[in-house]
Write an enzyme that holds these catalytic residues in place. Structure first.
Site, short mmCIF file in Angstrom:
data_model
loop_
_atom_site.label_atom_id
_atom_site.label_comp_id
_atom_site.label_asym_id
_atom_site.label_seq_id
_atom_site.Cartn_x
_atom_site.Cartn_y
_atom_site.Cartn_z
N CYS A 122 0.79 -1.23 -0.06
CA CYS A 122 0.15 -0.06 0.02
C CYS A 122 0.98 1.02 -0.11
CB CYS A 122 -1.16 -0.06 1.16
SG CYS A 122 -1.90 1.39 1.21
N CYS A 125 0.39 3.52 3.51
CA CYS A 125 1.06 3.23 4.88
C CYS A 125 2.21 2.56 4.72
CB CYS A 125 -0.18 2.20 5.71
SG CYS A 125 -0.58 0.46 4.75
N HIS A 141 -6.02 3.08 -9.08
CA HIS A 141 -5.44 2.90 -7.93
C HIS A 141 -5.87 2.09 -6.91
CE1 HIS A 141 -4.64 7.24 -9.87
NE2 HIS A 141 -3.50 6.63 -9.70
N CYS A 171 -5.03 12.77 -8.31
CA CYS A 171 -6.04 12.02 -9.05
C CYS A 171 -7.37 12.58 -8.89
CB CYS A 171 -6.00 10.47 -8.54
SG CYS A 171 -7.39 9.54 -9.31
N CYS A 213 -38.67 23.17 3.05
CA CYS A 213 -40.04 23.96 3.40
C CYS A 213 -39.33 24.83 4.68
CB CYS A 213 -41.11 23.23 3.85
SG CYS A 213 -42.32 24.34 4.43
N CYS A 282 -26.70 62.81 26.12
CA CYS A 282 -25.87 63.61 27.19
C CYS A 282 -24.45 63.22 27.33
CB CYS A 282 -26.47 63.37 28.43
SG CYS A 282 -25.64 63.97 29.92
N CYS A 285 -23.89 61.16 30.90
CA CYS A 285 -24.53 59.72 30.90
C CYS A 285 -25.06 59.16 29.86
CB CYS A 285 -25.89 60.08 32.11
SG CYS A 285 -27.21 61.09 31.49
N CYS A 295 -34.18 77.74 23.60
CA CYS A 295 -32.82 77.90 23.94
C CYS A 295 -31.93 76.72 23.66
CB CYS A 295 -32.67 78.13 25.56
SG CYS A 295 -30.94 78.62 26.18
N CYS A 307 -24.57 71.80 24.93
CA CYS A 307 -24.90 72.61 23.86
C CYS A 307 -25.72 71.94 22.81
CB CYS A 307 -23.71 73.28 22.90
SG CYS A 307 -24.05 74.07 21.38
#
Length: 613
Positions: A122, A125, A141, A171, A213, A282, A285, A295, A307
């Site tokens: 083989c 292996c 093969h 292959c 579905c 703010c 926070c 204003c 602002c």
């Protein structure tokens, strides 16, 4: 006016909404009717999945004269598109078709088998193993069974089970599924079962004409379309959905439009937009603060002053024109950004309010179903000359479908005439002309739908026959008018609006006057082993003639003529079909002589039928 409702609208189907986002999912089949045209969609259940796969495999096996595993490899490579596979075969030839998909044309497994050595080294292996413990693939093969098995397990765990390539270097041949199945089942039956399941489900996972579905919880069905993939279908579980994107049925919106619209509504992105327009965070926070005075110095509940123009933290000393120790020159830029966001918000609210209004109307009008059935029952008990009330159900079905079209048409208009998708596709003048054209048709449809809704709520069960006949003609007329207006709106969208764009990704499902077609279940052929009877539309015709007795056996595409004088008739099978017919069921046995005047009878026929004849 002529009564044309019986021929044009008597096959309507009613769709019952749900309270979720999928408000138009069909949940009732009271008004389903069968179309004269054959179904273009089919439901594939767990039981019929194998038969559906065998059907396509049979076509390829018969055309190319190949084995089943090679046909499966070819179909998986071409995503189970048989027409595309045949087109490549005709244009490029059989050798190109096979090599491209990794199918080895020449089989080397049995070549020189008599001269094979007792042991083979083989190359994986690097060990000498007995030849009977090795396996050679079609590509030639040969490796030991242990290496093959480990290779198969690795590929299956990696999700490549449907196209496992040979282990040899460079292959590209696909391993024989029969070999994979045999080697895995010896030591790893669980992996063999997993491999079988992946091969079976590849018909759905890799097939562009078959999709699961999207029902929740899942019904276990898949839908196969025969014609156009851009369509809306209804599963046998009652769910209606777009086959292209698997979301709820949404025409005349394209899939991309509906995806954007659903996200816009689901994520409440416009609520965030409103907060962005009307509040400022703010600087301390970071909570949103809304300005309630003139204003430009505002204070948060945490005590921080800042602002309003730039959002920067400031002190509290200020005059009507300036803040002490603070200066910002970005007022105009902020104003333009805020005005644009406010305009986009008002535009979204305009389309969303109308979209939701028609959706809510649909939900309320769906309650008319029971009321109308009660009215029809009362009317039929009356001593009246009018007995047919199908026009009421037809009008109700048309009302539901037109509400659906109107609702989604506002989502379509939001993106069609906005700047998000088609800003570069149209000039302002072109956009205005197309918008006026579309809105004119939309308003005509909306006006007639409201008329139909009002008439259907009339207590016609209390009226005299003359008044009922008048209402009947009004409903029939409005039903036809609304159908024509829906068709014209779709034609306008497909030809005048989307058809003139350079971007080709926005396509819509075609309009169907009778509603979304319900998929028919794929028929499965079953064999009864007790009496060898095949329930597959088998028809036997006997024609006894004085001189020659004849028996005609007709089964699907095969017609067998059996003469009564010493001739044995047998089913002709296509090459490569093995012992199964083209529906995936076992073939019928050969007819033989049974001694009834020399006639031949199919052995699959019930014994009592043969005895009776």
């Amino acid at each position: 006016m002529e009564d044309y409702a019986a021929s044009s609208d008597d096959e309507y189907r009613y769709s019952d909404p749900e309270d979720s986002v999928d408000a138009f999912d069909n949940d009732d089949n009271d008004y389903q009717l069968v179309s004269s045209k054959g179904p273009s969609t089919q439901v594939i259940t767990k039981e019929s999945l194998l038969a559906a796969q065998k059907e396509d495999l049979r076509r390829v096996m018969d055309m190319l004269s190949v084995r089943e595993q090679h046909a499966r490899t070819l179909l998986i490579f071409h995503r189970w598109d048989v027409e595309k596979l045949f087109a490549v075969y005709v244009d490029r030839g059989k050798h190109f078709l096979f090599s491209e998909a990794g199918v080895t044309v020449d089989e080397h497994r049995d070549s020189n088998s008599s001269a094979a050595p007792s042991t083979i080294m083989c190359e994986i292996c690097i060990e000498d193993v007995p030849s009977d413990e090795t396996t050679k693939m079609d590509c030639g093969h040969c490796f030991c069974n242990g290496c093959w098995t480990e290779h198969f397990i690795v590929k299956i765990n990696e999700g490549q089970s449907k196209r496992i390539r040979c282990m040899a270097h460079k292959c590209y041949s696909i391993c024989d599924e029969a070999v994979v199945r045999t080697l895995l089942s010896k030591k790893h039956p669980d992996m063999a079962e997993k491999y079988e399941r992946f091969l079976l489900e590849s018909y759905i996972e890799d097939n562009k004409r078959v999709k699961w579905c999207p029902s929740t919880p899942h019904c276990g069905n898949a839908i196969r379309v025969e014609d156009d993939e851009l369509c809306e279908v209804e599963c046998s579980c009652g769910l209606q959905f777009c086959f292209s994107c698997l979301s709820e049925a949404h025409s005349p919106c394209s899939c991309l439009m509906w995806e954007l619209w659903a996200k816009k509504c689901r994520d409440e992105s416009e609520t965030v937009n409103w907060i962005t327009v009307h509040t400022k965070p703010c600087p301390k926070c970071h909570k949103p603060v809304e300005k309630n005075g003139g204003c430009n110095l505002v204070s948060c509940i945490c005590g921080q002053a800042f602002c309003w123009l730039c959002g920067g933290a400031t002190g509290r000393e200020h005059t009507w024109s300036s803040i002490a120790g603070h200066s910002c020159g970005r007022y105009k830029e902020q104003e333009k950004t805020a005005e644009r966001a406010k305009r986009d918000l008002y535009r979204y609210m305009h389309y969303h309010n109308r979209y939701k209004a028609h959706t809510d109307s649909f939900k309320l009008e769906s309650k008319l179903k029971e009321t109308i059935q009660e009215k029809i029952a009362v009317s039929e008990e009356k001593d009246s000359t009018l007995r047919d009330y199908s026009w009421v159900n037809n009008g109700l079905s048309r009302l539901f479908r037109s509400r659906r079209v109107l609702s989604y048409s506002y989502a379509f208009a939001f993106y069609m005439f906005g700047d998000e998708l088609f800003k570069e596709e149209m000039t302002e003048a072109q956009r205005e002309i197309k918008q006026n054209l579309f809105e004119d048709q939309q308003q005509q449809l909306e006006a007639n739908v409201e008329k139909l809704s009002k008439i259907l709520e009339e207590p016609f069960e209390t009226f005299e026959d003359d008044k009922v006949m008048e209402i009947r003609m009004q409903i029939i007329n409005l039903t036809t008018i609304i159908d024509k207006l829906c068709q014209k709106m779709y034609e306008c969208i497909e030809n005048d609006l989307l058809g003139s764009l350079h971007i080709g990704v926005h396509n819509i499902a075609p309009y169907k006057s009778k509603g979304i077609e319900k998929a028919s279940e794929l028929s499965v052929c079953w064999t009864n082993e007790a009496n060898n009877t095949v329930f597959d539309g088998l028809m036997v015709l006997f024609d006894f003639v004085d001189a020659h007795q004849k028996c005609y056996l007709v089964k699907k595409d095969y017609c067998i003529y059996a003469a009564s004088v010493g001739v044995t008739a047998e089913l002709d099978r296509p090459s490569g079909s093995g012992s199964s017919d083209d529906s995936g069921c076992s073939s019928r046995k050969r007819a033989r002589k049974e001694g009834l005047g020399g006639a031949f009878f199919d052995l699959n026929l019930p014994a009592e039928f043969v005895d009776r004849n």
